[in-house]
Enzyme design. Structure first.
Site, short mmCIF file in Angstrom:
data_model
loop_
_atom_site.label_atom_id
_atom_site.label_comp_id
_atom_site.label_asym_id
_atom_site.label_seq_id
_atom_site.Cartn_x
_atom_site.Cartn_y
_atom_site.Cartn_z
N GLY A 259 0.81 -1.23 0.00
CA GLY A 259 0.00 0.00 0.00
C GLY A 259 0.83 1.26 0.00
N GLY B 83 2.53 3.62 1.55
CA GLY B 83 3.07 3.83 2.89
C GLY B 83 3.61 5.23 3.09
NE ARG B 84 8.78 6.10 0.18
CZ ARG B 84 10.08 6.19 -0.01
NH1 ARG B 84 10.77 7.13 0.60
NH2 ARG B 84 10.69 5.35 -0.80
CG ASP C 125 10.48 7.82 7.77
OD1 ASP C 125 10.07 7.37 6.67
OD2 ASP C 125 11.59 8.37 7.91
NE ARG D 101 4.58 8.85 -6.92
CZ ARG D 101 4.96 7.61 -6.62
NH1 ARG D 101 6.09 7.13 -7.07
NH2 ARG D 101 4.17 6.83 -5.90
NE ARG E 151 1.52 2.10 -6.71
CZ ARG E 151 2.76 2.56 -6.61
NH1 ARG E 151 3.78 1.72 -6.68
NH2 ARG E 151 2.98 3.84 -6.44
CG ASP F 299 5.36 -3.37 -4.71
OD1 ASP F 299 5.91 -4.44 -5.00
OD2 ASP F 299 5.94 -2.43 -4.13
CG ASN F 300 7.84 -0.75 -7.25
OD1 ASN F 300 7.06 -0.09 -6.57
ND2 ASN F 300 9.02 -1.12 -6.81
P1 AMP Z 1 9.27 0.58 -2.68
O1 AMP Z 1 10.36 -0.40 -2.36
O2 AMP Z 1 9.69 2.01 -2.62
O3 AMP Z 1 8.53 0.25 -3.93
O4 AMP Z 1 8.21 0.45 -1.48
C1 AMP Z 1 7.62 -0.75 -1.11
C2 AMP Z 1 6.60 -0.49 -0.03
O5 AMP Z 1 7.21 0.11 1.09
C3 AMP Z 1 5.45 0.42 -0.44
O6 AMP Z 1 4.31 -0.03 0.21
C4 AMP Z 1 5.88 1.76 0.11
O7 AMP Z 1 4.80 2.61 0.37
C5 AMP Z 1 6.57 1.35 1.41
N1 AMP Z 1 7.57 2.32 1.84
C6 AMP Z 1 8.79 2.55 1.31
N2 AMP Z 1 9.44 3.52 1.98
C7 AMP Z 1 8.61 3.92 2.98
C8 AMP Z 1 8.68 4.90 4.02
N3 AMP Z 1 9.76 5.64 4.21
N4 AMP Z 1 7.61 5.01 4.83
C9 AMP Z 1 6.52 4.27 4.68
N5 AMP Z 1 6.38 3.32 3.74
C10 AMP Z 1 7.41 3.15 2.88
MG MG Z 2 6.98 1.09 -4.76
#
Ligand code: AMP
Ligand code: MG
Length: 553
Positions: A127, A129-130, A162, A220, A227, A298-299
């Site tokens: 989901g 997360g940020r 965070d 963005r 996704r 998820d990407n």
């Molecule tokens: P990513 O590896 O950037 O594609 O992120 C994978 C998952 O981790 C997604 O659900 C993001 O929203 C979550 N995520 C990555 N960095 C953070 C962060 N600093 N705080 C909260 N969620 C994060």
């Molecule tokens: Mg991602």
């Protein structure tokens, strides 16, 4: 955290006819829409604490305010696309909104629920997360586009993290999504980069040495940020009604060409279209030498857009096994040469998730076949164009291509400079080896290595290559112009991005501004900016962020 008071039943804004001549408005005067929130199911719980969310496609959240939002970069082109005027001040209401400190009337911010397969394994709920979507804009071209803040604070999907993003990764996302657009690669865009005035702690090398770094928020822009993982989580949790609701919404809103197809065929056609678009996207990646670095499901955008710029990179030394992502250095799952197979694997995961809607398995297999056929045909044609051939068709072409791969691998050869230089190789029959190889000299990291046997092998290949080019009988100027449209001169090399980051962190935006301007015309010669088309300098080979980098962001 405050909950927005906008009712979920808020009527849609009336969609005006496209008006390309519309004057730009202040962000604060835009009439926003919120179709995702209106048409999909909201999480009934308001609590913004990390948790497993069930039976919902999103949770309403408000971005967390930051200390001192300041606009560090702005894309005029994306502003124009949205009909939004560049603000005349780095601080003030627009910076507040795009930094997450203020929500405008008509916005219904939310974090989306999705899951995903990470590095080959089902990871369950992930989901936003940020990331927090603020609202949608009906743009002057009549299309709907979402404004999404990345790094805007915690959501129920933040798990233990965070909700924030550091300046370096935000600059990389802002710059790269714009650079990719001008390269002609399907991508999400970016409107703004806002410094938060707050520090964020990251263990950049994952070696137990966390440090505080400046934080930032990118706004963005894409028609939707849905996704593959949005579909996967609903299938995994057997929330089939919501799965159908999401599919219907995405098709209705973002695939209008399918609207007249009856169910259940419409879902199969939709999947086929996703396969086609994903194939086109990856073919473009291969053409420009882009390595995404984290192709988890998820990407993967449902629209076939490049999404979530993290530890990406461009092939400098040509090597199909290369990955910029040090977190993936061991298995190299997401290396350059594997990207087509990984995209196919990801589409297979999406196919499984769509099975409740498409019981006809043959239709899913057909969709995957469309991926393969589209990718193979497109990538082959793109390679032909890069080489200055009308197509790859003659009996000896395959042998020539195989020898090219070996030639590129024998000494470290910069992919971008090699292909760009090919257009300048003299086609005359009576040239000596030195003249033949000269236009490619810039591409070699070790000049001595090409002086000997390697140079001879390259010259031999070039002679056969020139013979092949001449057989197409295309006027030289036409061929060279066509090649230069397929072989960019300027790409966002990681060391260039890092230089822009370092300058910006020191308060100087000029490096970023210049680079962004040059990258808006990546196929044009721009001789006054030749220094930005140079191979990676040796100091950058092992410097953090300049060649490879970790997932820390
Ligand atoms: P990513 O590896 O950037 O594609 O992120 C994978 C998952 O981790 C997604 O659900 C993001 O929203 C979550 N995520 C990555 N960095 C953070 C962060 N600093 N705080 C909260 N969620 C994060
Ligand atoms: Mg991602």
């Amino acid at each position: 955290m405050m909950r927005s008071t906008l009712a979920q039943t808020e009527p849609p804004v009336e969609i005006p006819p496209p008006d390309q001549t519309a004057t730009l408005r202040d962000l604060c005067d835009i009439a926003f829409d919120n179709s995702f929130v209106r048409e999909l199911r909201a999480d009934p719980l308001p609590d913004n604490i990390p948790r497993q969310v069930r039976n919902a496609s999103y949770t309403r959240v408000t971005p967390s305010a930051v200390r001192a939002p300041q606009i560090l970069a702005w894309s005029d082109a994306v502003g124009e696309l949205l009909g939004i005027a560049a603000p005349d001040s780095h601080t003030g209401p627009v910076a507040d909104v795009l930094g997450g400190s203020r929500v405008l009337p008509g916005m219904a911010p939310y974090a989306a629920r999705y899951g995903g397969h990470q590095f080959g394994h089902w990871a369950g709920q992930l989901g936003d997360g940020r990331a927090i979507t603020l609202a949608e804009v009906i743009c002057p071209d009549g299309l709907r586009r979402e404004l999404q803040l990345k790094g805007a604070g915690r959501t129920p999907y933040s798990r233990t993290a965070d909700g924030r993003a550091v300046l370096r990764s935000s600059v990389r996302e802002f710059m790269c999504s714009e650079a990719m657009h001008y390269l002609g690669v399907p991508t999400t865009r970016a409107l703004s980069l806002v410094g938060t005035g707050e520090m964020v702690v990251r263990d950049m090398f994952y070696d137990g040495n966390p440090a505080a770094e400046p934080g930032a928020v990118v706004c963005r822009v894409a028609p939707t940020f849905v996704r593959f993982g949005h579909v996967e989580i609903l299938a995994a949790q057997k929330e089939f009604e919501l799965l159908k609701q999401l599919a219907d919404y995405v098709i209705r809103t973002h695939f209008p060409a399918l609207a007249s197809t009856p169910a259940p065929e419409i879902y199969a056609e939709w999947f086929e279209e996703i396969c086609r678009r994903t194939a086109m996207m990856v073919a473009h990646w291969m053409r420009v030498g882009f390595v995404h670095g984290v192709m988890n499901t998820d990407n993967m955008s449902i629209l076939g857009l490049t999404i979530d710029y993290g530890p990406y990179g461009w092939l400098e030394g040509f090597d199909p096994n290369w990955t910029p992502n040090t977190t993936d250095a061991e298995g190299r799952r997401y290396r350059y040469g594997s990207q087509p197979q990984i995209a196919h694997w990801n589409l297979t995961r999406l196919a499984s998730a769509l099975h409740p809607l498409i019981s006809d398995e043959a239709a899913l297999v057909r969709g995957l076949g469309v991926f393969e056929a589209t990718f193979n045909r497109t990538a082959r044609q793109m390679l032909a164009t890069k080489l200055g051939w009308t197509e790859i068709s003659l009996p000896d072409d395959e042998a020539l291509l195989a020898e090219l791969m070996d030639v590129l691998l024998q000494v470290e050869t910069d992919m971008t400079l090699f292909f760009r230089g090919l257009a300048d190789v003299p086609m005359a029959v009576l040239v000596d080896n030195a003249a033949l190889v000269a236009p490619l000299a810039k591409a070699f990291y070790d000049q001595d290595a090409v002086a000997g046997l390697a140079g001879e092998r390259l010259a031999n290949w070039l002679r056969q290559y020139c013979q092949r080019v001449r057989r197409d009988d295309v006027p030289d100027a036409t061929r060279r112009a066509t090649m230069n449209q397929a072989n960019p001169k300027y790409v966002l090399r990681n060391y260039l991005a890092q230089q822009a980051i370092d300058a910006l962190a020191a308060g100087d935006a000029r490096v970023l501004d210049r680079l962004m301007k040059v990258l808006q015309r990546p196929y044009d010669d721009q001789p006054e900016h030749d220094d930005l088309a140079a191979r990676r300098p040796e100091w950058a080979r092992h410097k953090a962020g300049c060649s490879a980098l970790s997932c820390s962001s």
